[in-house]
Scaffold this active site. Structure first.
Site, PDB file in Angstrom:
ATOM      1  N   THR A 155      40.755  23.155  57.744  1.00 47.90           N
ATOM      2  CA  THR A 155      42.026  23.865  57.640  1.00 47.90           C
ATOM      3  C   THR A 155      43.056  22.901  57.056  1.00 47.90           C
ATOM      4  O   THR A 155      42.884  21.682  57.113  1.00 47.90           O
ATOM      5  CB  THR A 155      42.524  24.350  59.014  1.00 47.90           C
ATOM      6  OG1 THR A 155      42.709  23.212  59.869  1.00 47.90           O
ATOM      7  CG2 THR A 155      41.534  25.316  59.644  1.00 47.90           C
ATOM      8  N   HIS A 206      44.801  31.568  64.556  1.00 50.65           N
ATOM      9  CA  HIS A 206      43.771  31.141  63.613  1.00 50.65           C
ATOM     10  C   HIS A 206      42.440  30.902  64.296  1.00 50.65           C
ATOM     11  O   HIS A 206      41.391  30.954  63.670  1.00 50.65           O
ATOM     12  CB  HIS A 206      44.204  29.870  62.882  1.00 50.65           C
ATOM     13  CG  HIS A 206      45.392  30.071  61.996  1.00 50.65           C
ATOM     14  ND1 HIS A 206      45.426  31.006  60.994  1.00 50.65           N
ATOM     15  CD2 HIS A 206      46.594  29.437  61.956  1.00 50.65           C
ATOM     16  CE1 HIS A 206      46.599  30.944  60.378  1.00 50.65           C
ATOM     17  NE2 HIS A 206      47.323  30.002  60.945  1.00 50.65           N
ATOM     18  N   HIS A 232      37.085  24.321  69.327  1.00 46.99           N
ATOM     19  CA  HIS A 232      37.510  25.647  68.912  1.00 46.99           C
ATOM     20  C   HIS A 232      36.363  26.345  68.199  1.00 46.99           C
ATOM     21  O   HIS A 232      35.320  25.743  67.939  1.00 46.99           O
ATOM     22  CB  HIS A 232      38.744  25.559  68.009  1.00 46.99           C
ATOM     23  CG  HIS A 232      38.521  24.738  66.782  1.00 46.99           C
ATOM     24  ND1 HIS A 232      38.795  23.387  66.716  1.00 46.99           N
ATOM     25  CD2 HIS A 232      38.022  25.059  65.558  1.00 46.99           C
ATOM     26  CE1 HIS A 232      38.481  22.927  65.521  1.00 46.99           C
ATOM     27  NE2 HIS A 232      38.006  23.920  64.799  1.00 46.99           N
TER      28      HIS A 232
END
Length: 239
Positions: free
Chosen positions: A190, A78, A103
């Site tokens: 998310t 992801h 990230h």
């Protein structure tokens, strides 16, 4: 106490959620109905947002003490997540938020005045109660980014692959000199989309070369950004 427990659970899920196989970016509109544990994805204070209107405020300066080194990079399918030893701290609201990981997303998740950027980084922090603060920083296409260059050399190509760096890289060097920012309350971007996250979007835009941006996009094989969510009356403040 109940709020602290919920936040701690949210953070525990956040550190592992990218490994879950029961959601993907092709079904973002259905996240809230995939599982009861993702019900918050249908909430009213969701992220990301378009920062279109904001109010000037006396915001405290952001104080970063990222006295830590990047140790490993992992590809979880992801995103690419970067991990390091303890030692990174953000001072916010009179508390210390420990840097847990950072990230990347391409294209950007948040927008500024309707503009989407080709790359966005999220520095994820948690305080002692498990409450979360995310510092976001945008990249536009331009000069090659020398700090990204070092990481991009070791990007793990396969899902589930983890690369340990032989020469750890300082995290502090990734931050811009100008630390003015926008602030709003939002959520994880998310599943489980937990709310109550303190969002801080840095105003200074960084650059990355077309090749660097494309390299990350090719590695992901798909856009890994959640669509813009409604503000629902939330106020964005800036300094």
């Amino acid at each position: 106490m109940k709020k602290a427990m919920l936040c701690a659970v949210a953070f525990g899920l956040m550190t592992t959620v990218y490994a879950d196989a029961d959601w993907d970016y092709e079904q973002t509109q259905q996240w809230g109905s995939l599982s009861q544990k993702y019900a918050a994805c249908n909430g009213l204070n969701q992220s990301p947002i378009n920062i279109d209107r904001s109010i000037k405020a006396e915001l405290e300066p952001l104080t970063f003490s990222y006295n830590t080194l990047i140790q490993s990079i992992q590809n979880n399918g992801h995103t690419v997540q970067v991990d390091f030893a303890q030692g990174g701290v953000l001072d916010l609201d009179g508390e210390q938020f420990e840097l847990k990981q950072f990230h990347f997303h391409t294209p950007s998740e948040n927008q500024i005045k309707g503009k989407s950027y080709p790359l966005e980084i999220h520095f994820v922090h948690a305080n002692a109660q498990g409450e979360l603060a995310v510092v976001a920083m945008m990249y536009e296409q331009g000069k090659e980014n020398l700090l990204l260059k070092q990481m991009w050399k070791r990007l793990p190509k396969q899902k589930g692959e983890k690369v340990v760096l032989s020469k750890p890289q300082p995290v502090q060097s990734m931050l811009p000199e100008n630390k003015e920012y926008y602030r709003f309350s939002g959520s994880l971007t998310t599943p489980p989309c937990s709310e109550g996250v303190r969002w801080l979007v840095l105003k200074e835009i960084q650059t990355a070369s077309q090749q660097q941006i494309q390299q990350f996009a090719d590695l992901m094989g798909h856009p890994n950004n959640r669509p813009i969510q409604p503000l629902n009356g939330r106020v964005v403040v800036e300094n």
